[in-house]
Scaffold this motif. Structure first.
Motif, PDB file in Angstrom:
ATOM      1  N   ALA A 191       0.829  -1.207   0.000  1.00 35.64           N
ATOM      2  CA  ALA A 191       0.000   0.000   0.000  1.00 35.64           C
ATOM      3  C   ALA A 191       0.864   1.259   0.000  1.00 35.64           C
ATOM      4  O   ALA A 191       2.001   1.262   0.474  1.00 35.64           O
ATOM      5  N   GLU A 192       0.283   2.353  -0.552  1.00 32.56           N
ATOM      6  CA  GLU A 192       0.925   3.665  -0.540  1.00 32.56           C
ATOM      7  C   GLU A 192      -0.054   4.673   0.047  1.00 32.56           C
ATOM      8  O   GLU A 192      -1.267   4.522  -0.074  1.00 32.56           O
ATOM      9  N   ILE A 193       0.477   5.703   0.675  1.00 30.92           N
ATOM     10  CA  ILE A 193      -0.358   6.789   1.189  1.00 30.92           C
ATOM     11  C   ILE A 193      -0.269   7.946   0.209  1.00 30.92           C
ATOM     12  O   ILE A 193       0.822   8.417  -0.130  1.00 30.92           O
ATOM     13  N   LYS A 199      -5.171   5.771   1.698  1.00 32.74           N
ATOM     14  CA  LYS A 199      -4.339   4.602   1.396  1.00 32.74           C
ATOM     15  C   LYS A 199      -4.731   4.052   0.022  1.00 32.74           C
ATOM     16  O   LYS A 199      -5.904   3.793  -0.240  1.00 32.74           O
ATOM     17  N   GLU A 201      -4.145   1.023  -2.702  1.00 33.18           N
ATOM     18  CA  GLU A 201      -3.677  -0.348  -2.888  1.00 33.18           C
ATOM     19  C   GLU A 201      -3.999  -0.786  -4.315  1.00 33.18           C
ATOM     20  O   GLU A 201      -5.096  -0.527  -4.818  1.00 33.18           O
ATOM     21  N   LYS A 213      -9.434   4.894   3.972  1.00 30.73           N
ATOM     22  CA  LYS A 213      -9.060   6.072   4.754  1.00 30.73           C
ATOM     23  C   LYS A 213      -8.196   5.673   5.950  1.00 30.73           C
ATOM     24  O   LYS A 213      -8.523   4.735   6.677  1.00 30.73           O
ATOM     25  N   THR A 214      -7.100   6.420   6.123  1.00 29.84           N
ATOM     26  CA  THR A 214      -6.248   6.202   7.293  1.00 29.84           C
ATOM     27  C   THR A 214      -6.804   7.000   8.476  1.00 29.84           C
ATOM     28  O   THR A 214      -7.772   7.761   8.338  1.00 29.84           O
ATOM     29  N   SER A 258     -12.622  -1.210   1.578  1.00 26.21           N
ATOM     30  CA  SER A 258     -12.042  -0.380   0.520  1.00 26.21           C
ATOM     31  C   SER A 258     -13.055  -0.018  -0.553  1.00 26.21           C
ATOM     32  O   SER A 258     -14.071  -0.690  -0.741  1.00 26.21           O
TER      33      SER A 258
END
Length: 716
Positions: A191-193, A199, A201, A213-214, A258
């Motif tokens: 995963a990347e922010i 987030k 994916e 959502k983080t 997601s």
């Protein structure tokens, strides 16, 4: 009740950037939006508000404006690139290059060039394509502008502009966060922010992208910011609709589950057309020696008799391939399906839809190497083939209820007879002789069965099966050779191996046995190649004849034109002379001279007319001859195509039936018998009993790359 989504205030970029860069707080932004809510140009009003209240310095404001302008430009450029990829004007790699070049211009504070202009200058995009995309973007912008005009904004509730109803604008499926939006964690990349604490994916096959959502999700993040972040990651294809993404942003969920923000299009791989046969075509499968030395005929059985109208084969159409792409816009490779034709031979016909092949007559169906299906009827002779019958040539099965005498030929598909006594057989299928073959010559594309074979030559594609003995004969077959008796003083080549009760006698000369070698196929391919070359030369010959006819036709057309001109001039001159005669009045002598000239012109015109008729007749004949040459060329090319198909099918058949270099003898193999494999040979030096001799690959301790074959003798 929450206000409709379309009534929400769109926060200007300078406000979002000011919060992001900690120049102001969210509360400061809400207060400013409330104060400036009635302004026509909200961005300009915010700028003046922050400067007048000295909340943001002029220097920082200038930086914010430049950054906002750059982001706005980059968003448009990313969208431009996404449209260009979707339309197939450019690919992802090209877009990445021009965006990087534009980014360098921005970083180095050079004049920023639009990527459309850069692509046109580089010759990677046409001017018309660039203008098309720009027009499309302008249309979208205008529609958004029109839809936003006249929408009232409630200045008393600025907080609603920053914190919309979580479920507003989100379709039912997304509100419940179900129905295919969830992903399997095992199929995702790391995963990347991205922008706003979101987030991202991506599936390992690059066919889907998911957002969640983080804990530090920024609820002020905008649709444009999210899409820009996706574009920067190269995700340009299969994006969810804007209202879906906005719904994700406004929703209070999507922290544990997601939202699928992009989805590629899976390709459809092509599938070859195939033909399903409803009769036995396994006559092409040769027998195979089993481990115990027996021969397996694959239980082919007899070819059945079919009535007229019976469905013999059906074509299963090909599945056409459809291109797909992943979320990066990269096209996914596909394998196109190959089509195949149903080919009718004599006695068969196509159904009206062209997908079925039917028997046109009652008879025995046959599949040929060329791919044609025939239905053969049977011709029967009640006695011998001799001087009374003459040679027998029949495009079907032949049943000879007697002997085939010396020098007489029988040609057909499946051929059976009581005996062959010096006769010659050419069969497209099987040959069955109830008695023996003595001093005969047989060529068959199927199997040969006989009680005995003496002083004969047998060449066949299938198996040779003999009940008693083979003596002083030459046999080449691509199948197996089985003798339920003795093999004496003969030359045998059998690709699938040989089985006999006894090989040789004390009084006879030695036999030469070849195993694992496909001499029949090699010779057939050579013959096939020669036929193809001959037909190619025939095509060239008829092409040259047609070219000569074309030249003759052109010459003739010129003659026809010249003769037509003679007729036209004659008519004009006659008309002029008749006018002069009228003008002369009573000048008898002058009138007589002119009339004489008119008669001469009429005779010349008549002669030209006769020549013209002859030319037209000749032209018709030449055109007919040219059409005949076209038909000849078409027929030759069809035969040539059939031979090429036959060649390809024969090669395929040979590969599917690899040789078996095995000799099995249930009794005695006499000394001096020579056994030749594909790679080595062995001459028997002593009497062998109950033996199995095979060509095998041996391992060598001397070198890893050294290949050694030997004839291995064992017991059965």
């Amino acid at each position: 009740m929450a206000e409709p989504a379309e009534n929400k205030i769109k926060i200007p970029m300078i406000g979002l950037l000011a919060v992001k860069n900690l120049l102001i707080t969210k509360e400061d932004l809400q207060k400013a939006l409330s104060y400036c809510s009635g302004a026509e140009n909200l961005a300009l009003a915010l700028k003046e508000y922050f400067l007048s209240k000295e909340i943001i310095s002029a220097q920082n404001m200038e930086r914010l404006l430049r950054a906002a302008k750059t982001i706005d430009l980059r968003q448009k450029e990313f969208k431009f690139g996404a449209v260009a990829i979707r339309k197939g004007f450019i690919n992802q790699s090209v877009l990445k290059l021009v965006l990087e070049e534009q980014e360098n211009d921005i970083k180095n504070k050079r004049k920023v060039r639009l990527i459309g202009d850069m692509l046109v200058e580089a010759g990677m995009m046409a001017e018309k394509q660039k203008n098309y995309i720009l027009k499309l973007q302008e249309r979208v912008r205008e529609e958004v502008k029109k839809s936003s005009e006249g929408n009232a904004t409630d200045p008393s509730s600025p907080s609603d502009a920053l914190k919309p109803d979580p479920a507003e604008g989100l379709p039912e499926k997304s509100k419940t966060e179900t129905d295919g939006n969830e992903q399997d964690a095992g199929n995702l990349r790391e995963a990347e922010i991205i922008e706003g604490g979101i987030k991202l994916e991506i599936s390992k096959d690059f066919m889907a992208a998911f957002l969640s959502k983080t804990d530090y999700f920024d609820d002020t993040v905008t649709l444009d910011a999210v899409k820009t972040a996706l574009f920067e990651k190269g995700i340009v294809a299969g994006l969810a609709e804007d209202k879906m993404i906005e719904g994700f942003i406004r929703s209070s969920g999507f922290k544990t589950k997601s939202f699928r923000v992009a989805k590629g299009i899976s390709p459809i791989q092509g599938k070859d057309a195939r033909i399903e046969f409803f009769f036995n075509i396994d006559y092409l499968k040769v027998g195979d020696l089993t481990a115990d030395g027996g021969i397996d005929f694959k239980e082919r059985g007899e070819i059945p008799f079919v009535e007229a109208g019976t469905v013999l084969a059906e074509k299963i159409p090909l599945i056409e391939a459809r291109k797909g792409h992943n979320i990066y816009g990269h096209e996914i490779e596909i394998t196109p399906g190959k089509d195949i034709d149903l080919k009718c031979g004599k006695g068969a016909k196509l159904s009206e839809d062209g997908h079925k092949l039917l028997a046109d007559v009652g008879g025995f169906p046959k599949y040929a190497l060329s791919g044609h299906v025939f239905v053969h009827q049977e011709y029967t002779t009640e006695g011998d083939v001799d001087y009374e019958t003459g040679h027998v040539q029949y495009d079907g099965n032949v049943n000879v209820k007697g002997r085939i005498k010396s020098g007489f030929k029988v040609e057909g598909n499946n051929i059976q007879a009581i005996e062959v006594d010096g006769g010659i057989i050419t069969a497209e299928g099987n040959v069955k002789i109830a008695g023996g073959i003595n001093e005969g010559k047989i060529y068959a594309k199927g199997n040969v069965h006989a009680k005995f074979i003496h002083k004969s030559e047998i060449i066949c594609m299938g198996d040779v099966v003999v009940g008693k003995e083979i003596v002083d004969s030459d046999i080449e077959c691509s199948g197996g050779c089985v003798i339920d008796g003795k093999l004496i003083s003969s030359r045998i080549s059998a690709k699938m191996g040989i089985k006999a009760k006894h090989i040789g006698t004390e009084m006879s000369g030695p036999s030469v046995i070849r195993i694992g070698q496909d001499i029949f196929t090699v010779k057939e391919l050579e013959k096939n190649k020669a036929k193809i070359e001959h037909l190619k030369k025939m095509t060239e010959f008829h092409g040259e004849k047609k070219d000569k006819l074309k030249e003759d036709h052109l010459t003739l057309q010129k003659q026809i034109t010249d003769l037509a001109h003679i007729q036209d001039r004659s008519q004009l001159e006659q008309k002029e002379l008749n006018s002069k005669i009228l003008a002369l009045g009573n000048d008898t002598e002058a009138v007589h001279d002119l009339q004489k000239k008119i008669e001469q012109l009429q005779m010349a015109a008549k002669k030209a007319e006769e020549s013209l008729d002859a030319c037209f007749d000749k032209s018709d004949k030449i055109e007919a001859a040219m059409a005949n040459e076209d038909r000849e060329i078409e027929a030759i090319e069809k035969r040539r195509a059939d031979l090429i198909d036959e060649r390809n099918n024969l090669i395929k058949w040979a590969k599917e039936n690899p040789g078996k270099p095995v000799v099995t003898c249930e009794g005695v193999i006499m000394p001096e018998t020579l056994i030749k494999g594909k790679h080595t040979e062995k001459r028997i030096t002593e009497m062998l009993r109950y033996s199995k001799i095979s060509e095998v690959l041996c391992t060598s301790d001397q070198g890893k790359n050294l290949t050694i074959y030997e004839m291995q003798v064992g017991n059965i």
